[in-house]
Design a protein around this motif. Structure first.
Motif, short mmCIF file in Angstrom:
data_model
loop_
_atom_site.label_atom_id
_atom_site.label_comp_id
_atom_site.label_asym_id
_atom_site.label_seq_id
_atom_site.Cartn_x
_atom_site.Cartn_y
_atom_site.Cartn_z
N ASP A 240 1.38 59.30 43.32
CA ASP A 240 -0.02 59.30 43.74
C ASP A 240 -0.64 58.04 43.13
OD1 ASP A 240 -2.80 59.71 43.89
OD2 ASP A 240 -2.76 61.82 43.35
N ASN A 262 2.02 60.48 48.30
CA ASN A 262 0.67 61.01 48.47
C ASN A 262 -0.21 59.84 48.90
OD1 ASN A 262 -2.11 61.38 47.77
ND2 ASN A 262 -1.60 63.02 46.34
N LYS A 264 -3.93 58.79 49.64
CA LYS A 264 -5.35 59.11 49.59
C LYS A 264 -6.10 57.92 50.13
CE LYS A 264 -5.32 62.22 45.63
NZ LYS A 264 -5.36 62.22 44.16
MG MG Z 1 -2.20 63.83 42.53
#
Ligand code: MG
Ligand code: OSB
Length: 371
Positions: A240, A262, A264
């Protein structure tokens, strides 16, 4: 089409319950909402995921507010054709500040999709009408409370559970959840909390309790340690915080430090960059999924649109509105559908309405900028 005004609202929304991670507890989410508008009356909405304190990353509400007000909004006003791509390219000259950049970039995506009278999902090439989701469960005061919390989410229909962990809150709570629910898909996320010497103990409990995915156990620069943990592991090693741009992804792929990505929107600086990173990962056979930052319905709608595109193949950290807020900024609320999914809105742009009454009620400050 030029952007003629940008409104920056600072909002404070109380969470349904506190959300505790390895870096702290959030009770109320304070964040910026961006509204871009054209002279012809078109609008686009964005949300900045930065929190009051720079705990998840180095950005905060204050740094994002400054960056938007003093640099990014003036830069946007200078663009002849303010597409998200043109804005992103121009904003590259400023280092970092990705959450601030993302807030405007996504608002421009919404604006463009509305202008074409298309859903944001369709506008960025989304194919799915529903996206698979799971739920991220914060650190709880006790293990029995955690097991009950997980039970309630399973009853509500969530198909995969991600537990926040940290040194001292790992083997025992993960084991307790696994014993109570032998068959569920279980992920963990440490948000960089472990010193590297914990590597073999993390591997031991993750294997023992059949954890399908371990997310960001070590600090963001620890590519070697993540690669070591990923080596021959029966679980996916998810990055992440370590992946913030193209080059950090390339380095992680080359080192085999990432077997799940991940993505975002906030962390990488926009929808366009996020989609590009997921495509790059897919070419290396690394699956991607959309991560969340407890966004209101505005940011969540953007995340759902991203998750509807092809490279996103694992269940997203996007839950129903009632998992986060009693009263969301958008209508209709996101609701959990069959098979642990959220429906992708079909209306123009983000496809959900920002509710002015709710926005005003929770607004703490507001500033309008004109071209
Ligand atoms: Mg995370
Ligand atoms: O690491 O995924 C994370 C929330 C705040 C900061 C970091 C993270 C999270 C989440 C929330 O896990 C997931 C969600 O929005 O549902």
């Amino acid at each position: 089409m030029r952007v003629s005004s940008v409104r920056l609202d600072e909002v404070e929304l109380p969470l349904v319950e506190p959300f505790e991670t390895s870096f702290g507890v959030e009770r109320n989410r304070r964040f910026l909402v961006v509204r871009v508008a054209t002279r012809s009356g078109l609008e686009g909405w964005g949300e900045c995921a930065a929190a009051v304190d720079p705990l998840y990353s180095s950005e905060s509400v204050a740094t994002a507010r400054w960056m938007l007000a003093e640099r990014l909004i003036p830069l946007l006003f200078h663009l002849k054709d303010p597409t998200p791509e043109a804005f992103s390219a121009a904003a590259r000259r400023y280092r970092g500040n990705r959450m601030a950049k993302a807030a405007l970039e996504i608002a421009l995506h919404d604006l463009r999709a509305r202008n074409k009278n298309r859903s944001l999902s369709k506008a960025i090439g989304g194919r799915r009408s529903r996206v698979a989701v799971g739920v991220s469960v914060g650190i709880q005061p006790t293990i029995p409370k955690l097991v009950r919390r997980v039970g309630r989410y399973l009853d509500a229909g969530y198909g995969r559970i991600k537990l926040k962990v940290r040194p001292g809150w790992d083997a025992a709570p993960v084991g307790a959840v696994r014993r109570e629910y032998p068959d569920i898909e279980l992920w963990v996320d440490a948000n960089q909390a472990y010193p590297i010497r914990y590597l073999s103990s993390i591997r031991a409990w993750a294997v023992k309790y059949r954890v399908a995915q371990v997310e960001q156990p070590f600090t963001e620069r620890s590519i070697r340690a993540h690669a070591e943990l990923a080596r021959r592991a029966p679980f996916r090693l998810c990055l992440d915080e370590s992946v913030v741009d193209e080059s950090s992804l390339e380095d992680a792929l080359a080192a085999r430090a990432v077997t799940s990505l991940n993505v975002k929107v906030a962390r990488v600086g926009g929808l366009g960059i996020g989609l590009g990173l997921a495509r790059r990962a897919a070419r290396a056979r690394v699956p991607s999924w959309v991560g969340g930052m407890l966004e209101s319905g505005i940011g969540r709608a953007h995340n759902v649109a991203l998750a509807s595109t092809a490279p996103f193949v694992l269940p997203a950290d996007l839950s129903a509105s009632d998992r986060y807020y009693r009263e969301d900024l958008t209508d209709p609320p996101f609701a959990l559908g069959p098979g642990s999914t959220l429906e992708v809105p079909r209306g123009p742009g983000i496809g959900v309405q920002v509710v002015d009454r709710v926005l005003r009620k929770h607004r703490r400050a507001s500033r309008t900028f004109r071209a």
